[in-house]
Design a protein around this motif. Structure first.
Motif, PDB file in Angstrom:
ATOM      1  N   ASP A   7      16.113   0.618  17.709  1.00 47.30           N
ATOM      2  CA  ASP A   7      14.724   0.018  17.695  1.00 47.30           C
ATOM      3  C   ASP A   7      14.988  -1.383  18.141  1.00 47.30           C
ATOM      4  O   ASP A   7      16.007  -1.871  17.949  1.00 47.30           O
ATOM      5  CB  ASP A   7      14.406   0.145  16.098  1.00 47.30           C
ATOM      6  CG  ASP A   7      14.055   1.461  15.705  1.00 47.30           C
ATOM      7  OD1 ASP A   7      13.419   2.212  16.231  1.00 47.30           O
ATOM      8  OD2 ASP A   7      14.773   1.912  14.449  1.00 47.30           O
ATOM      9  N   ALA A   8      13.721  -1.742  18.269  1.00 45.33           N
ATOM     10  CA  ALA A   8      13.828  -3.501  18.552  1.00 45.33           C
ATOM     11  C   ALA A   8      13.939  -4.400  17.363  1.00 45.33           C
ATOM     12  O   ALA A   8      13.149  -3.932  16.290  1.00 45.33           O
ATOM     13  CB  ALA A   8      12.422  -3.863  19.395  1.00 45.33           C
ATOM     14  N   VAL A   9      14.828  -5.199  17.362  1.00 44.85           N
ATOM     15  CA  VAL A   9      14.714  -6.305  16.518  1.00 44.85           C
ATOM     16  C   VAL A   9      13.643  -7.437  16.785  1.00 44.85           C
ATOM     17  O   VAL A   9      12.769  -7.749  15.942  1.00 44.85           O
ATOM     18  CB  VAL A   9      16.042  -6.886  16.032  1.00 44.85           C
ATOM     19  CG1 VAL A   9      16.090  -8.050  14.947  1.00 44.85           C
ATOM     20  CG2 VAL A   9      17.202  -6.055  15.844  1.00 44.85           C
ATOM     21  N   ILE A  10      13.463  -7.755  18.086  1.00 43.38           N
ATOM     22  CA  ILE A  10      12.495  -8.419  18.675  1.00 43.38           C
ATOM     23  C   ILE A  10      12.246  -8.020  20.186  1.00 43.38           C
ATOM     24  O   ILE A  10      13.596  -7.963  20.624  1.00 43.38           O
ATOM     25  CB  ILE A  10      12.642  -9.934  18.479  1.00 43.38           C
ATOM     26  CG1 ILE A  10      11.363 -10.777  18.993  1.00 43.38           C
ATOM     27  CG2 ILE A  10      13.998 -10.537  18.884  1.00 43.38           C
ATOM     28  CD1 ILE A  10      11.181 -12.168  18.567  1.00 43.38           C
ATOM     29  N   ASP A  11      11.316  -8.089  20.567  1.00 43.94           N
ATOM     30  CA  ASP A  11      11.094  -7.665  22.264  1.00 43.94           C
ATOM     31  C   ASP A  11       9.967  -8.205  22.587  1.00 43.94           C
ATOM     32  O   ASP A  11       8.718  -7.909  22.503  1.00 43.94           O
ATOM     33  CB  ASP A  11      11.053  -6.054  22.212  1.00 43.94           C
ATOM     34  CG  ASP A  11      11.348  -5.840  23.794  1.00 43.94           C
ATOM     35  OD1 ASP A  11      11.145  -6.755  24.504  1.00 43.94           O
ATOM     36  OD2 ASP A  11      11.651  -4.707  23.960  1.00 43.94           O
ATOM     37  N   GLY A  12      10.019  -9.628  23.046  1.00 49.61           N
ATOM     38  CA  GLY A  12       8.667 -10.326  23.559  1.00 49.61           C
ATOM     39  C   GLY A  12       7.774 -10.435  22.099  1.00 49.61           C
ATOM     40  O   GLY A  12       8.066 -11.142  21.237  1.00 49.61           O
ATOM     41  N   GLN A  13       6.421  -9.784  22.338  1.00 47.52           N
ATOM     42  CA  GLN A  13       5.749 -10.223  21.274  1.00 47.52           C
ATOM     43  C   GLN A  13       5.706  -9.176  20.182  1.00 47.52           C
ATOM     44  O   GLN A  13       5.169  -9.418  18.893  1.00 47.52           O
ATOM     45  CB  GLN A  13       4.214 -10.087  21.861  1.00 47.52           C
ATOM     46  CG  GLN A  13       3.798 -10.992  22.904  1.00 47.52           C
ATOM     47  CD  GLN A  13       3.721 -12.343  22.346  1.00 47.52           C
ATOM     48  OE1 GLN A  13       3.368 -12.609  21.189  1.00 47.52           O
ATOM     49  NE2 GLN A  13       4.361 -13.213  23.146  1.00 47.52           N
ATOM     50  N   THR A  14       6.711  -8.155  20.127  1.00 49.04           N
ATOM     51  CA  THR A  14       7.262  -7.284  19.261  1.00 49.04           C
ATOM     52  C   THR A  14       8.275  -7.745  18.155  1.00 49.04           C
ATOM     53  O   THR A  14       9.253  -7.945  18.893  1.00 49.04           O
ATOM     54  CB  THR A  14       7.332  -5.688  19.806  1.00 49.04           C
ATOM     55  OG1 THR A  14       6.412  -5.407  20.708  1.00 49.04           O
ATOM     56  CG2 THR A  14       7.737  -5.031  18.727  1.00 49.04           C
ATOM     57  N   ASP A  15       7.939  -8.044  16.994  1.00 50.60           N
ATOM     58  CA  ASP A  15       9.011  -8.644  16.217  1.00 50.60           C
ATOM     59  C   ASP A  15       8.981  -7.702  15.254  1.00 50.60           C
ATOM     60  O   ASP A  15       8.439  -6.567  15.061  1.00 50.60           O
ATOM     61  CB  ASP A  15       8.759 -10.075  15.706  1.00 50.60           C
ATOM     62  CG  ASP A  15       7.579 -10.229  14.907  1.00 50.60           C
ATOM     63  OD1 ASP A  15       6.752  -9.369  14.778  1.00 50.60           O
ATOM     64  OD2 ASP A  15       7.351 -11.292  14.651  1.00 50.60           O
ATOM     65  N   SER A  16       9.899  -7.836  14.168  1.00 51.22           N
ATOM     66  CA  SER A  16      10.153  -7.061  13.053  1.00 51.22           C
ATOM     67  C   SER A  16      10.378  -7.857  11.600  1.00 51.22           C
ATOM     68  O   SER A  16      10.809  -8.966  11.706  1.00 51.22           O
ATOM     69  CB  SER A  16      11.280  -6.200  13.498  1.00 51.22           C
ATOM     70  OG  SER A  16      12.575  -6.905  13.580  1.00 51.22           O
ATOM     71  N   LYS A  17      10.367  -7.030  10.760  1.00 58.76           N
ATOM     72  CA  LYS A  17      10.588  -7.752   9.387  1.00 58.76           C
ATOM     73  C   LYS A  17      12.013  -8.222   9.322  1.00 58.76           C
ATOM     74  O   LYS A  17      12.629  -9.144   8.843  1.00 58.76           O
ATOM     75  CB  LYS A  17      10.479  -6.739   8.197  1.00 58.76           C
ATOM     76  CG  LYS A  17       8.949  -6.532   7.861  1.00 58.76           C
ATOM     77  CD  LYS A  17       8.881  -5.597   6.625  1.00 58.76           C
ATOM     78  CE  LYS A  17       7.471  -5.242   6.422  1.00 58.76           C
ATOM     79  NZ  LYS A  17       6.729  -6.127   5.351  1.00 58.76           N
ATOM     80  N   ALA A  18      13.033  -7.463  10.122  1.00 59.54           N
ATOM     81  CA  ALA A  18      14.412  -7.765  10.195  1.00 59.54           C
ATOM     82  C   ALA A  18      14.745  -9.301  11.098  1.00 59.54           C
ATOM     83  O   ALA A  18      15.420  -9.892  10.462  1.00 59.54           O
ATOM     84  CB  ALA A  18      15.398  -6.810  10.794  1.00 59.54           C
ATOM     85  N   TYR A  19      13.982  -9.189  12.094  1.00 59.63           N
ATOM     86  CA  TYR A  19      14.232 -10.618  12.709  1.00 59.63           C
ATOM     87  C   TYR A  19      13.731 -11.612  11.732  1.00 59.63           C
ATOM     88  O   TYR A  19      14.410 -12.527  11.788  1.00 59.63           O
ATOM     89  CB  TYR A  19      13.114 -10.527  13.930  1.00 59.63           C
ATOM     90  CG  TYR A  19      12.983 -11.730  14.641  1.00 59.63           C
ATOM     91  CD1 TYR A  19      13.990 -12.004  15.493  1.00 59.63           C
ATOM     92  CD2 TYR A  19      11.725 -12.381  14.657  1.00 59.63           C
ATOM     93  CE1 TYR A  19      14.008 -13.438  16.188  1.00 59.63           C
ATOM     94  CE2 TYR A  19      11.743 -13.663  15.306  1.00 59.63           C
ATOM     95  CZ  TYR A  19      12.918 -13.896  16.128  1.00 59.63           C
ATOM     96  OH  TYR A  19      12.731 -15.247  16.818  1.00 59.63           O
ATOM     97  N   HIS A  20      12.619 -11.555  11.065  1.00 62.77           N
ATOM     98  CA  HIS A  20      12.223 -12.651  10.334  1.00 62.77           C
ATOM     99  C   HIS A  20      13.205 -12.986   9.065  1.00 62.77           C
ATOM    100  O   HIS A  20      13.265 -14.080   8.564  1.00 62.77           O
ATOM    101  CB  HIS A  20      10.794 -12.533  10.010  1.00 62.77           C
ATOM    102  CG  HIS A  20       9.795 -12.893  10.938  1.00 62.77           C
ATOM    103  ND1 HIS A  20       9.497 -14.025  11.525  1.00 62.77           N
ATOM    104  CD2 HIS A  20       9.082 -11.834  11.669  1.00 62.77           C
ATOM    105  CE1 HIS A  20       8.677 -13.974  12.481  1.00 62.77           C
ATOM    106  NE2 HIS A  20       8.628 -12.682  12.701  1.00 62.77           N
ATOM    107  N   ALA A  21      13.769 -11.719   8.574  1.00 67.78           N
ATOM    108  CA  ALA A  21      14.653 -11.738   7.482  1.00 67.78           C
ATOM    109  C   ALA A  21      16.059 -12.655   7.752  1.00 67.78           C
ATOM    110  O   ALA A  21      16.696 -13.362   7.297  1.00 67.78           O
ATOM    111  CB  ALA A  21      14.974 -10.180   6.940  1.00 67.78           C
ATOM    112  N   LEU A  22      16.275 -12.263   9.135  1.00 70.08           N
ATOM    113  CA  LEU A  22      17.575 -12.845   9.749  1.00 70.08           C
ATOM    114  C   LEU A  22      17.327 -14.277  10.031  1.00 70.08           C
ATOM    115  O   LEU A  22      18.429 -15.333   9.712  1.00 70.08           O
ATOM    116  CB  LEU A  22      18.166 -12.113  10.982  1.00 70.08           C
ATOM    117  CG  LEU A  22      18.513 -10.960  10.570  1.00 70.08           C
ATOM    118  CD1 LEU A  22      19.224 -10.201  11.859  1.00 70.08           C
ATOM    119  CD2 LEU A  22      19.927 -10.974   9.587  1.00 70.08           C
TER     120      LEU A  22
END
Length: 171
Positions: free
Chosen positions: A146-161
């Motif tokens: 899965d993407a952690v971040i991919d351009g405009q698609t981000d995730s809860k994991a990305y912001h948590a890190l």
């Protein structure tokens, strides 16, 4: 008045789906050696199915250049045998911090597999500053990614890190 109430309900519902929501880092002090410990629980990546990968982390001030990156697989109980990150085109093979996969407790509301990997703390900084990061989790039954971040698609994991890195840098 009704219109305002409806707008507030819609805003609250959208906020609940926000990728920036999630738990904050837990900061503690070790009774063993006085180290400052920063921990963030795993959060989900930008998942495309019910089986979802996730990331969390732990840092210890006594070993500031290394961290444990916690790789999770939500809604599945499988042995995690490896993991890779693709951060802005650079692939990193993760080194096991523990030989076995931890599983959610019997009777838990959700199934989860979790394994820690020792990484340079700077690798987590790279994720937090990246434009494109994907996680591949290799299990006894195949790969999940899965993407952690991919351009405009981000995730809860990305912001948590990102919250994790900010807390590490505060201290």
């Amino acid at each position: 008045m009704k219109r305002t109430a409806i707008l507030l309900l819609v805003a609250a519902a959208l906020a609940g789906c926000s990728t920036t929501s999630g738990t904050g880092p837990r900061i503690s002090k070790s009774g063993f050696d006085g180290a400052r410990i920063v921990t963030i629980n795993p959060h989900g990546n930008a998942c495309r199915s019910m089986i979802c990968t996730g990331l969390g982390a732990q840092w210890n001030s006594k070993h500031p250049t290394d961290s444990i990156l916690v790789v999770s697989l939500f809604n599945e109980v499988k042995a995690i045998v490896g993991a890779q990150l693709n951060i802005d085109g650079q692939v990193y093979d993760l080194s096991n911090a523990q030989p076995f996969t931890n599983f959610s407790d019997f009777g838990a509301a959700t199934k989860e597999s979790r394994k820690g990997f020792i990484v340079p703390t700077d690798l987590i900084r790279k994720i937090a500053a990246s434009h494109r990061t994907w996680l591949r989790v290799t299990t006894s039954a195949g790969n999940y990614e899965d993407a952690v971040i991919d351009g405009q698609t981000d995730s809860k994991a990305y912001h948590a890190l990102r919250r994790f890195v900010a807390s590490v840098d505060q201290g």
